[in-house]
Write an enzyme that holds these catalytic residues in place. Structure first.
Site, PDB file in Angstrom:
ATOM      1  N   CYS A 294      11.947   3.545   0.024  1.00 51.66           N
ATOM      2  CA  CYS A 294      11.493   2.346   0.742  1.00 51.66           C
ATOM      3  C   CYS A 294      12.179   1.094   0.179  1.00 51.66           C
ATOM      4  CB  CYS A 294       9.974   2.225   0.615  1.00 51.66           C
ATOM      5  SG  CYS A 294       9.312   0.833   1.545  1.00 51.66           S
TER       6      CYS A 294
ATOM      7  N   CYS B 183       7.060  -3.200  -3.816  1.00 48.47           N
ATOM      8  CA  CYS B 183       5.638  -3.218  -4.212  1.00 48.47           C
ATOM      9  C   CYS B 183       5.505  -2.644  -5.632  1.00 48.47           C
ATOM     10  CB  CYS B 183       4.816  -2.407  -3.230  1.00 48.47           C
ATOM     11  SG  CYS B 183       5.184  -2.870  -1.515  1.00 48.47           S
TER      12      CYS B 183
ATOM     13  N   CYS C 182      -7.528  -0.801   9.691  1.00 48.94           N
ATOM     14  CA  CYS C 182      -7.906  -0.286   8.376  1.00 48.94           C
ATOM     15  C   CYS C 182      -7.158  -1.163   7.380  1.00 48.94           C
ATOM     16  CB  CYS C 182      -7.477   1.176   8.249  1.00 48.94           C
ATOM     17  SG  CYS C 182      -7.656   1.832   6.584  1.00 48.94           S
TER      18      CYS C 182
ATOM     19  N   ARG D 138     -13.961   2.563   2.112  1.00 51.69           N
ATOM     20  CA  ARG D 138     -13.456   3.817   1.529  1.00 51.69           C
ATOM     21  C   ARG D 138     -13.205   3.695   0.034  1.00 51.69           C
ATOM     22  NH1 ARG D 138      -8.926   5.005   4.458  1.00 51.69           N
ATOM     23  NH2 ARG D 138     -10.324   5.781   6.050  1.00 51.69           N
TER      24      ARG D 138
HETATM   25 FE1  SF4 Z   1       7.172   0.763   0.712  1.00 51.92          FE
HETATM   26 FE2  SF4 Z   1       5.490  -0.925  -0.447  1.00 51.92          FE
HETATM   27 FE3  SF4 Z   1       4.596   0.793   1.431  1.00 51.92          FE
HETATM   28 FE4  SF4 Z   1       5.365   1.657  -1.017  1.00 51.92          FE
HETATM   29  S1  SF4 Z   1       3.605   0.347  -0.517  1.00 51.92           S
HETATM   30  S2  SF4 Z   1       5.862   2.583   0.932  1.00 51.92           S
HETATM   31  S3  SF4 Z   1       7.086   0.271  -1.476  1.00 51.92           S
HETATM   32  S4  SF4 Z   1       6.046  -0.883   1.712  1.00 51.92           S
END
Ligand code: SF4
Ligand code: SAM
Ligand code: DTB
Length: 339
Positions: free
Chosen positions: A70, A74, A205, A277
């Protein structure tokens, strides 16, 4: 009784009288966190019992339909390409495999199937496959949930037309703390997608993660952001950070379980018709902490041995806990606020 206790009691009574509120103030929410624990749990139980069978817990199962690689950063996530986490990336799964996995989850007792992709946002070329997954899982009689990152208006409408019941998109923390955790998008981007999902008529959600080194005031801010939306998210996942080696938050100190339970209780009081949740983090949680979460008004969990990329308690362990606590599964489509 001190002034804060009076304020917290008044706020909880106001919920009991007027029902759903969207005008929570920082002082009111902070006052819940400052209550003696027993008083907070009592208030949460009053609200919970007004709208839900207190012995029913909704069961969802997760599947990662596209893992890793990704582009977002994050700080908590095993799937970000910005960290070396040792995770094996994979392409978008085939539709038939997803439907077969959902059937297994249904047989294990899940009423909702949540499919997650490690995307910043879906590509339009992937939407046919995504919609076929929604249609296939729905035809099994399960509620469907997708979490695919940011959506355009058109993508949200397509998902609605395919029959999607829920879209998961977490605000994750307070607006102030967000930039400490993620730099590749903003808190406002998150709210924009939530607007698009709501406007398309899909149940929202949305929740967050606690235990990321945030202050209590950030938990207050996160819950205010959720509860002061034009409509409360129908599902509110509260995740305890699962620390992942290699990520920026891999060495975070575990949050005190009592502080975690307080977050659940405040969510329950502030969003009385929503399913709250007890989400990621149960693998590292005692049965006693989980029981306190249910007492505080949590009424949903993920079942199945895996979340997206990390472990979740084994089925027989959860079955034993449900038996000990006298809990029953909530049937599909029983959330009082869902469309
Ligand atoms: Fe991508 Fe952030 Fe989702 Fe993880 S939480 S899959 S790094 S967008
Ligand atoms: N890429 C999409 C997105 O970010 O919305 C969907 C998948 S993402 C993995 C879904 C949510 O899982 C995140 O918003 C976060 O709340 C939660 N999550 C991810 N990693 C986690 C972790 N290590 N511990 C707890 N929750 C986590
Ligand atoms: C949510 O709030 N938690 C789920 C779901 N929504 C998508 C994801 C938890 C992920 C935990 C870490 C992992 O397994 O990768």
């Amino acid at each position: 009784m001190n002034a804060l206790t009076r304020l917290a009691n008044a706020a909880a009574n106001a919920v009991a009288e007027v029902g759903v509120r969207h005008d929570w103030t920082r002082d009111e929410v902070q006052a819940f966190f400052d209550l003696p624990f027993n008083d907070l749990i009592f208030q949460a139980q009053i609200v919970h019992r007004r709208h839900f069978n207190p012995n029913e817990v909704q069961k969802s199962t997760l599947l990662s339909i596209k893992t890793g690689g990704c582009p977002e950063d994050c700080g908590y996530c095993s799937q970000s390409s910005k960290f070396e986490t040792g995770l094996k990336a994979s392409k978008l799964m085939e539709v038939q495999r997803v439907i077969a996995e959902a059937q297994r989850a249904k047989e294990a007792g899940a009423s909702r199937y949540c499919m997650g992709a490690a995307w910043r946002s879906p590509k339009d070329r992937d939407m046919d496959k995504i919609c076929a997954m929604v249609e296939g899982v729905k035809s099994l009689g399960m509620e469907t949930c997708m979490t695919l990152g940011m959506l355009s208006d058109e993508q949200a409408v397509r998902l609605k037309e395919a029959g999607l019941d829920y879209y998961n998109h977490n605000v994750d923390t307070s607006e102030e703390y967000y930039k400490e955790i993620i730099s590749t998008r903003t808190f406002a981007d998150r709210l924009d997608t939530l607007d698009r999902v709501r406007n398309a008529g899909i149940n929202v959600c949305s929740g967050g993660i606690v235990g990321m080194g945030e202050e209590e005031s950030d938990r207050v801010g996160m819950l205010m952001a959720l509860a002061n939306l034009p409509e409360h998210p129908q599902s509110v996942p509260i995740n305890m950070l699962v620390p992942i080696n290699g990520t920026r938050l891999g060495n975070s100190e575990m949050i005190d379980p009592i502080d975690f339970v307080r977050t659940i209780a405040a969510a329950r009081i502030m969003m009385p018709l929503s399913v709250v949740r007890l989400s990621a983090g149960r693998e590292n949680m005692s049965e006693e902490t989980q029981a306190l979460c249910f007492l505080a008004g949590a009424n949903s969990i993920f079942i199945g041995e895996k979340l997206l990329t990390t472990k979740n308690p084994e089925q027989n362990k959860d079955e034993r806990l449900f038996a000990k606590l006298g809990l029953e599964p909530m049937p599909a489509h029983a959330c009082p606020s869902a469309v």
